[in-house]
Design a protein around this motif. Sequence first.
Motif, PDB file in Angstrom:
ATOM      1  N   SER A 187      49.665  60.772  -0.684  1.00 17.03           N
ATOM      2  CA  SER A 187      49.174  59.666  -1.510  1.00 17.03           C
ATOM      3  C   SER A 187      50.119  59.382  -2.673  1.00 17.03           C
ATOM      4  N   ILE A 188      50.937  60.356  -3.039  1.00 14.98           N
ATOM      5  CA  ILE A 188      51.946  60.143  -4.080  1.00 14.98           C
ATOM      6  C   ILE A 188      52.837  58.966  -3.704  1.00 14.98           C
ATOM      7  N   PHE A 189      53.245  58.921  -2.440  1.00 20.79           N
ATOM      8  CA  PHE A 189      54.159  57.871  -1.980  1.00 20.79           C
ATOM      9  C   PHE A 189      53.422  56.547  -1.745  1.00 20.79           C
ATOM     10  N   THR A 190      52.233  56.629  -1.182  1.00 21.17           N
ATOM     11  CA  THR A 190      51.503  55.386  -0.895  1.00 21.17           C
ATOM     12  C   THR A 190      51.009  54.719  -2.189  1.00 21.17           C
ATOM     13  N   ILE A 191      50.581  55.525  -3.161  1.00 22.63           N
ATOM     14  CA  ILE A 191      50.146  54.957  -4.439  1.00 22.63           C
ATOM     15  C   ILE A 191      51.330  54.309  -5.155  1.00 22.63           C
ATOM     16  N   PHE A 192      52.481  54.964  -5.098  1.00 26.16           N
ATOM     17  CA  PHE A 192      53.689  54.381  -5.688  1.00 26.16           C
ATOM     18  C   PHE A 192      53.998  53.032  -5.042  1.00 26.16           C
ATOM     19  N   ALA A 193      53.887  52.965  -3.707  1.00 31.01           N
ATOM     20  CA  ALA A 193      54.146  51.708  -3.001  1.00 31.01           C
ATOM     21  C   ALA A 193      53.134  50.634  -3.404  1.00 31.01           C
ATOM     22  N   GLU A 194      51.874  51.034  -3.532  1.00 28.16           N
ATOM     23  CA  GLU A 194      50.837  50.074  -3.929  1.00 28.16           C
ATOM     24  C   GLU A 194      51.107  49.508  -5.320  1.00 28.16           C
ATOM     25  N   VAL A 195      51.503  50.384  -6.237  1.00 23.26           N
ATOM     26  CA  VAL A 195      51.800  49.942  -7.605  1.00 23.26           C
ATOM     27  C   VAL A 195      52.974  48.974  -7.610  1.00 23.26           C
ATOM     28  N   CYS A 196      54.018  49.309  -6.859  1.00 23.38           N
ATOM     29  CA  CYS A 196      55.202  48.435  -6.793  1.00 23.38           C
ATOM     30  C   CYS A 196      54.846  47.056  -6.241  1.00 23.38           C
TER      31      CYS A 196
ATOM     32  N   SER B   6      62.771  41.961 -11.990  1.00 17.82           N
ATOM     33  CA  SER B   6      63.671  42.383 -10.922  1.00 17.82           C
ATOM     34  C   SER B   6      63.114  43.589 -10.181  1.00 17.82           C
ATOM     35  N   VAL B   7      63.681  43.826  -8.991  1.00 14.30           N
ATOM     36  CA  VAL B   7      63.231  44.956  -8.171  1.00 14.30           C
ATOM     37  C   VAL B   7      63.442  46.273  -8.902  1.00 14.30           C
ATOM     38  N   SER B   8      64.598  46.413  -9.563  1.00 15.73           N
ATOM     39  CA  SER B   8      64.888  47.658 -10.283  1.00 15.73           C
ATOM     40  C   SER B   8      63.907  47.881 -11.421  1.00 15.73           C
ATOM     41  N   ASN B   9      63.537  46.814 -12.121  1.00 14.53           N
ATOM     42  CA  ASN B   9      62.570  46.933 -13.219  1.00 14.53           C
ATOM     43  C   ASN B   9      61.190  47.319 -12.695  1.00 14.53           C
ATOM     44  N   ILE B  10      60.817  46.740 -11.547  1.00 11.11           N
ATOM     45  CA  ILE B  10      59.528  47.061 -10.936  1.00 11.11           C
ATOM     46  C   ILE B  10      59.483  48.536 -10.553  1.00 11.11           C
ATOM     47  N   LEU B  11      60.543  49.012  -9.897  1.00  8.83           N
ATOM     48  CA  LEU B  11      60.601  50.410  -9.472  1.00  8.83           C
ATOM     49  C   LEU B  11      60.580  51.349 -10.676  1.00  8.83           C
ATOM     50  N   PHE B  12      61.346  50.997 -11.702  1.00 14.68           N
ATOM     51  CA  PHE B  12      61.424  51.845 -12.897  1.00 14.68           C
ATOM     52  C   PHE B  12      60.067  51.911 -13.596  1.00 14.68           C
ATOM     53  N   THR B  13      59.402  50.764 -13.708  1.00 12.81           N
ATOM     54  CA  THR B  13      58.094  50.723 -14.366  1.00 12.81           C
ATOM     55  C   THR B  13      57.053  51.479 -13.554  1.00 12.81           C
ATOM     56  N   ALA B  14      57.115  51.335 -12.220  1.00 13.17           N
ATOM     57  CA  ALA B  14      56.167  52.031 -11.346  1.00 13.17           C
ATOM     58  C   ALA B  14      56.356  53.537 -11.429  1.00 13.17           C
ATOM     59  N   VAL B  15      57.610  53.973 -11.487  1.00 14.22           N
ATOM     60  CA  VAL B  15      57.889  55.405 -11.628  1.00 14.22           C
ATOM     61  C   VAL B  15      57.300  55.931 -12.937  1.00 14.22           C
ATOM     62  N   ASN B  16      57.483  55.182 -14.011  1.00 13.75           N
ATOM     63  CA  ASN B  16      56.961  55.602 -15.313  1.00 13.75           C
ATOM     64  C   ASN B  16      55.437  55.653 -15.329  1.00 13.75           C
ATOM     65  N   ALA B  17      54.804  54.827 -14.492  1.00  5.53           N
ATOM     66  CA  ALA B  17      53.341  54.811 -14.444  1.00  5.53           C
ATOM     67  C   ALA B  17      52.782  55.947 -13.596  1.00  5.53           C
ATOM     68  N   VAL B  18      53.419  56.202 -12.453  1.00  6.46           N
ATOM     69  CA  VAL B  18      52.887  57.171 -11.489  1.00  6.46           C
ATOM     70  C   VAL B  18      53.425  58.582 -11.728  1.00  6.46           C
ATOM     71  N   ALA B  19      54.666  58.697 -12.185  1.00  9.97           N
ATOM     72  CA  ALA B  19      55.302  60.002 -12.340  1.00  9.97           C
ATOM     73  C   ALA B  19      54.521  60.959 -13.242  1.00  9.97           C
ATOM     74  N   PRO B  20      53.967  60.522 -14.392  1.00  8.96           N
ATOM     75  CA  PRO B  20      53.202  61.473 -15.216  1.00  8.96           C
ATOM     76  C   PRO B  20      52.030  62.101 -14.475  1.00  8.96           C
ATOM     77  N   VAL B  21      51.377  61.322 -13.612  1.00 10.36           N
ATOM     78  CA  VAL B  21      50.271  61.844 -12.812  1.00 10.36           C
ATOM     79  C   VAL B  21      50.796  62.909 -11.846  1.00 10.36           C
ATOM     80  N   ILE B  22      51.886  62.584 -11.160  1.00 10.49           N
ATOM     81  CA  ILE B  22      52.460  63.505 -10.179  1.00 10.49           C
ATOM     82  C   ILE B  22      52.952  64.787 -10.841  1.00 10.49           C
TER      83      ILE B  22
END
Length: 341
Positions: A322-331, A2-18
């Motif tokens: 790039s924080i936002f664009t990388i997040f979009a790419e991951v999603c 689902s979209v929510s799962n994708i967003l949640f997983t992407a946040v968990n992947a990118v957020a530690p870097v940010i």
Amino acid sequence: MSVSNILFTAVNAVAPVILTILLGYFLKAKGFLSKEFLKVGNKLVFNVCLPCMLFVNVYDIAGFSAINWDIVIFCIIVLLLIFGLGMFSAVAATRVPERRGVIWQCTFRSNFAIIGLSLASALGGDGAVAVAAIVSSFTVPLFNILAVIALSVFVENGAKKPSVGSMLKNIVKNPLIIGVACGLACLGIREAQNALFGEVVFALNKQTLFLYKTLNNLKAITTPLALMVLGGQFEFSAVKGLMKEIVTGTVWRIVIAPLLGIGGAILLSTHTDLLHCGVNEYPALIAMFGSPVAVSSAVMAGNMGGDEQLATQLVVWTSIFSIFTIFAEVCILMALGLIVV
């Protein structure tokens, strides 16, 4: 998924870097990290930790047959394409010669070595870093060569222009190139043992396990230390009079370059047999094309007669957005089922 799962997983992947980058910035702002520490930390990451990480990840590859040479060739071709197109954008963006080369460099030169490899590790683990390490052995030297060309074309008379000999010397002495080269050499020795004796007689992770573990310890601290140092190096200054140049360079680096690199890979990989990308290759492509402009680009621009203030601002703003664009790419890649975080 689902979209929510994708967003949640992407946040968990990118957020530690940010968050690690932000931690470095706030620790510097509070005076906890000094400029001297950041300077030494940057040298430690570039000269010791990153080479060790690249060495270990290349050494851990199953064999030369496991290397996807398609992705290496693809990255080189797209890099040269961006280099060619970037020149026209740089000329159109400004009439100031010192700024044209800086914008041109920003279009193609990503921070593959530091934030890129950290991203590959966060998104795809050791497999993705191994792919990125192989790609970096070809693209990092090319980055340096193309940067010298870009910064030399528009400089005024009297500005420092490095010789071909000094360029080649710097490339050969690059710690990242040395790390990958040593990894490939040890991988070759391991393959030769298999061919001659039918088994590996001597291996770093067996007979010299203490050395292998030491290298892995250095590898383990590479990503957090590199990201904290990067955050600590952020310095905001006035952008008045540079807005058009900053927008042009930033859009090219974090929007157009990823569209050409990652978008092209998706099209070729899903609709043709020319390219074969999987869960290890796409994180490496994000690292290559989606990361902000290299921190060292500002220093190089200043040394070669370019506008160092503009180059510094491009480092800052491409890193932030790039924080936002990388997040979009991951999603997007997760939604397409092309990466699994």
